[in-house]
Scaffold this active site. Structure first.
Site, PDB file in Angstrom:
ATOM      1  CG  HIS A  86     -12.486 -31.633 -29.641  1.00  0.00           C
ATOM      2  ND1 HIS A  86     -12.142 -30.301 -29.664  1.00  0.00           N
ATOM      3  CD2 HIS A  86     -11.392 -32.288 -30.106  1.00  0.00           C
ATOM      4  CE1 HIS A  86     -10.916 -30.155 -30.135  1.00  0.00           C
ATOM      5  NE2 HIS A  86     -10.431 -31.346 -30.404  1.00  0.00           N
TER       6      HIS A  86
ATOM      7  CD  GLN B  74      -6.576 -29.581 -30.304  1.00  0.00           C
ATOM      8  OE1 GLN B  74      -7.733 -29.911 -30.153  1.00  0.00           O
ATOM      9  NE2 GLN B  74      -5.931 -29.773 -31.445  1.00  0.00           N
TER      10      GLN B  74
ATOM     11  CD  GLU C 197      -9.695 -33.291 -33.907  1.00  0.00           C
ATOM     12  OE1 GLU C 197      -9.773 -32.752 -32.782  1.00  0.00           O
ATOM     13  OE2 GLU C 197      -8.792 -33.023 -34.717  1.00  0.00           O
TER      14      GLU C 197
ATOM     15  CD  GLU D   9      -3.511 -27.684 -32.618  1.00  0.00           C
ATOM     16  OE1 GLU D   9      -4.606 -28.112 -32.983  1.00  0.00           O
ATOM     17  OE2 GLU D   9      -2.498 -28.387 -32.504  1.00  0.00           O
TER      18      GLU D   9
ATOM     19  CG  HIS E 186      -6.126 -33.759 -29.377  1.00  0.00           C
ATOM     20  ND1 HIS E 186      -5.884 -34.204 -30.662  1.00  0.00           N
ATOM     21  CD2 HIS E 186      -7.174 -32.893 -29.485  1.00  0.00           C
ATOM     22  CE1 HIS E 186      -6.735 -33.626 -31.503  1.00  0.00           C
ATOM     23  NE2 HIS E 186      -7.547 -32.824 -30.805  1.00  0.00           N
TER      24      HIS E 186
END
Ligand code: CMX
Ligand code: CO
Length: 137
Positions: free
Chosen positions: A81, A57, A131, A46, A10
């Protein structure tokens, strides 16, 4: 040892007003959100929109001193991210450690949807907060 990269899981986008952002994304992407979760230990709520094998996300901060709250105060809303789906987060961390990359999480932790995750420091990846995500088996 490799990263074991499978896909982009994501892209995380920090937003000031989660409900307004959900409405905007619903109208512009033309798809309905598939998941909503409050992750207290990450300080976020989220909402996930599907995008092929990946997701968008949207991240609302649960407070001003949470990671996303601090990001919003410093940089304003925007891409926060990129999450890589990997075979095994523990092995991916070992690989990055061997490559001398600065980590945030030395050991994997639990993410939303029962995933296993770990964050890599933006200073170690050319300015992108990364991530690592492992799906539940
Ligand atoms: N992307 C790129 N760079 C970032 C960043 C981001 N999202 N967040 C911070 N930075 C940069 C800052 O600009 C700063 O750079 P300079 O030193 O050049 O100014 C540096 O990283 C340190 O930032 P900071 O504001 O001083 O420190 P923070 O206390 O905000 O910590 C970070 C930054 C990345 C360690 C922290 O946000 C963190 O631990 N993040 C991981 C957890 C997280 O973000 N969870 C929310 C998402 C939940 C989910 O997806 O499930
Ligand atoms: Co994420």
């Amino acid at each position: 040892m490799t990263l074991g990269l499978l896909d982009i899981d994501h892209v995380g986008i920090a937003v000031q007003d989660l409900e307004a952002a959900v409405d905007l994304y619903r109208r512009t992407l033309g798809v309905e959100p598939v998941h909503r979760e409050r992750v207290e230990d990450q300080g976020v709520e989220e909402v996930l929109f599907p995008a092929g094998t990946s997701s968008i996300q949207l991240l609302g901060a649960l407070g001003p001193t949470t990671p996303v709250g601090l990001f919003l105060a410093k940089r304003g809303p925007g891409v926060h991210h990129v999450a890589y789906r990997v075979v095994d987060v523990e092995a991916a961390l070992e690989h990055l450690r061997a490559e001398g990359v600065r980590l945030i999480d030395e050991t994997p932790r639990r993410g939303s949807r029962n995933t296993t995750i770990a964050f890599v420091h933006p200073k170690g990846t050319g300015g992108v907060l990364v991530e690592l995500v492992q799906r539940p088996s």
